[in-house]
Motif scaffolding. Structure first.
Motif, PDB file in Angstrom:
ATOM      1  N   ALA A   1       0.838  -1.212   0.000  1.00 23.23           N
ATOM      2  CA  ALA A   1       0.000   0.000   0.000  1.00 23.23           C
ATOM      3  C   ALA A   1       0.868   1.256   0.000  1.00 23.23           C
ATOM      4  O   ALA A   1       0.626   2.184  -0.781  1.00 23.23           O
TER       5      ALA A   1
ATOM      6  N   ARG B   1      -2.040   7.736   2.753  1.00 22.66           N
ATOM      7  CA  ARG B   1      -0.699   7.245   3.114  1.00 22.66           C
ATOM      8  C   ARG B   1      -0.436   7.476   4.612  1.00 22.66           C
ATOM      9  O   ARG B   1       0.156   6.637   5.288  1.00 22.66           O
TER      10      ARG B   1
ATOM     11  N   VAL C   1      -2.273   4.819   6.495  1.00 19.62           N
ATOM     12  CA  VAL C   1      -1.526   3.546   6.419  1.00 19.62           C
ATOM     13  C   VAL C   1      -0.369   3.588   7.434  1.00 19.62           C
ATOM     14  O   VAL C   1      -0.091   2.592   8.110  1.00 19.62           O
TER      15      VAL C   1
END
Lengths: 75, 176
Positions: free
Chosen positions: B13, B84, B87
């Protein structure tokens, strides 16, 4: 919070330190300290049970209720 | 909370999102160059459009499309960088935070903004494509998508889930 924790008095009466209690009830010193200073938001029944077992007391001896806005008797 | 290390999904990811960020930045740079060129070569572009029989306003339509696409790319950049960051918190083992709830809500709004921006971009680009037929093969693929709105809806719901999760975690932290 109108619920106060009377752990300090109980420990004093039993001549037990906070560290000793933490060891006996298998809780970290930090968490027992949070409980003692009244900063805890909730207490597990298992924790209450362990405290009552080790300090030989009833849940009512550990916790007290004082409605908000009432002056504390010590004050 | 324990830190999650070397999780294949998280690594994938992060890599994919980083790649997308770079791709979007390249797109923005390209757009900037294109915009500058269209302004710098105003005479030439206008002349070519006139030769193809396009109305004079076509040139201005082209100029309007650029900032709209730039706004879309900026929203996409913000969306991807926010994802991001989320994550990153999953990797840190601390995803249920009020910050992440706000991030998801922001992503939902960004998704709505992108969808709304596709409407004028699609309309204008179709006009320009028709007018510029024969000069160049211009193809701007920006269409209003129900999937985008569905994504926004899912993100709004997830934001609420995370807000509740963060509250529950806070309560749990205060439990001894």
């Amino acid at each position: 919070m109108p619920i106060n924790v009377k752990l300090d008095d109980l420990l004093h009466a039993r001549r037990m330190t906070l560290t000793e209690l933490a060891d006996r009830i298998d809780l970290t010193l930090a968490n027992v300290s949070i409980l003692k200073t009244g900063k805890a938001k909730a207490i597990r029944f298992s924790t209450l049970e362990a405290i009552c077992r080790e300090l030989d007391c009833q849940p009512g001896d550990v916790l007290g209720y004082e409605p908000e806005g009432t002056d504390s008797p010590e004050a | 909370m324990p830190k999650i290390q070397n999780d294949p999904l998280l690594v994938l990811a992060k890599g994919l999102l980083t790649f997308m960020l770079i791709f979007i930045i390249i797109g923005m740079v390209g757009l900037g160059i294109g915009f500058t060129a269209v302004i710098g070569l105003h005479g030439m572009v206008a002349e070519k459009l006139a030769k193809a029989g396009a109305a004079e306003s076509t040139y201005w339509l082209i100029l309007v499309i650029f900032p709209l696409i730039a706004a879309m790319l900026a929203a996409m950049h913000r969306f991807v960088s926010t994802l991001r960051a989320i994550v990153g918190t999953v990797e840190e083992g601390d995803p249920f935070s009020p910050v992440n709830a706000e991030r998801l809500r922001a992503m939902a709004w960004l998704s709505v903004i992108v969808q709304v921006l596709t409407l004028p971009v699609d309309f204008l680009s179709t006009k320009v494509e028709e007018a510029a037929k024969g000069i160049t093969s211009m193809n701007i693929d920006a269409e209003f998508s129900t999937n985008g709105l569905l994504l926004a809806l899912v993100l709004f719901i997830l934001a609420r889930v995370f807000r509740t999760g963060a509250q529950m975690r806070e309560e749990l932290e205060g439990t001894v």
